[in-house]
Design a protein around this motif. Sequence first.
Motif, mmCIF file in Angstrom:
data_model
loop_
_atom_site.group_PDB
_atom_site.id
_atom_site.type_symbol
_atom_site.label_atom_id
_atom_site.label_comp_id
_atom_site.label_asym_id
_atom_site.label_seq_id
_atom_site.Cartn_x
_atom_site.Cartn_y
_atom_site.Cartn_z
ATOM 1 N N THR A 30 -1.897 -15.107 -4.352
ATOM 2 C CA THR A 30 -1.395 -16.293 -3.548
ATOM 3 C C THR A 30 -1.753 -16.048 -1.985
ATOM 4 N N VAL A 31 -2.318 -17.346 -1.320
ATOM 5 C CA VAL A 31 -2.628 -17.182 0.242
ATOM 6 C C VAL A 31 -1.436 -17.505 0.683
ATOM 7 N N SER A 37 -7.788 -16.809 6.454
ATOM 8 C CA SER A 37 -8.648 -16.190 5.701
ATOM 9 C C SER A 37 -8.344 -14.811 5.226
ATOM 10 N N GLY A 38 -9.149 -14.459 4.068
ATOM 11 C CA GLY A 38 -8.627 -13.156 3.730
ATOM 12 C C GLY A 38 -9.621 -12.861 2.422
ATOM 13 N N ALA A 39 -9.345 -11.833 1.663
ATOM 14 C CA ALA A 39 -10.120 -11.474 0.473
ATOM 15 C C ALA A 39 -8.987 -10.532 -0.333
ATOM 16 N N VAL A 40 -9.256 -10.629 -1.696
ATOM 17 C CA VAL A 40 -8.551 -9.836 -2.760
ATOM 18 C C VAL A 40 -9.846 -9.321 -3.652
ATOM 19 N N LYS A 77 -11.482 -22.628 0.973
ATOM 20 C CA LYS A 77 -12.684 -22.466 0.217
ATOM 21 C C LYS A 77 -12.950 -20.941 -0.398
ATOM 22 N N CYS A 78 -13.238 -20.797 -1.354
ATOM 23 C CA CYS A 78 -13.439 -19.428 -2.145
ATOM 24 C C CYS A 78 -14.893 -19.255 -2.280
ATOM 25 N N THR A 84 -14.682 -9.242 -5.779
ATOM 26 C CA THR A 84 -13.959 -9.798 -4.665
ATOM 27 C C THR A 84 -13.734 -11.396 -4.767
ATOM 28 N N VAL A 85 -12.794 -11.901 -4.354
ATOM 29 C CA VAL A 85 -12.648 -13.332 -4.202
ATOM 30 C C VAL A 85 -12.199 -13.224 -2.501
ATOM 31 N N SER A 86 -13.082 -13.820 -1.712
ATOM 32 C CA SER A 86 -13.025 -14.230 -0.158
ATOM 33 C C SER A 86 -12.510 -15.716 -0.121
#
Length: 109
Positions: A30-31, A37-40, A77-78, A84-86
């Motif tokens: 969850t964003v 922005s971020g990454a997981v 946008k991914c 990694t998903v940014s």
Amino acid sequence: MPAGLQVFTSSGLKILDTSSLIGRQIGSFTVPANSVSGAVTVVGLDQGIPFVIPQVSGGTTGVFLGTQVVNAIFVPKCTFSGTTVSWSRNSKGSAPYTLPAVTFFVGVY
């Protein structure tokens, strides 16, 4: 003898065979609301062709443009790199609304 898989409807229409891409969900994240922005890291993301399905959290009315509510502008946008998903989305600036949380269901084909 050849081996394979075919699935048909009751009327005989083929809907699935070994040339079909079938996705499988491998995780979700969850964003947070108002995050830009971020990454997981998602374990298993490198096991196929990655995809995400976004779900904008409820409780938001969105942005009104004329008579329509527009939630699509909230979806980040991914991009994918290895496991990694940014993600990134436009900041709301000084607009008087909250960027809602968005849950992404992640999978591979």
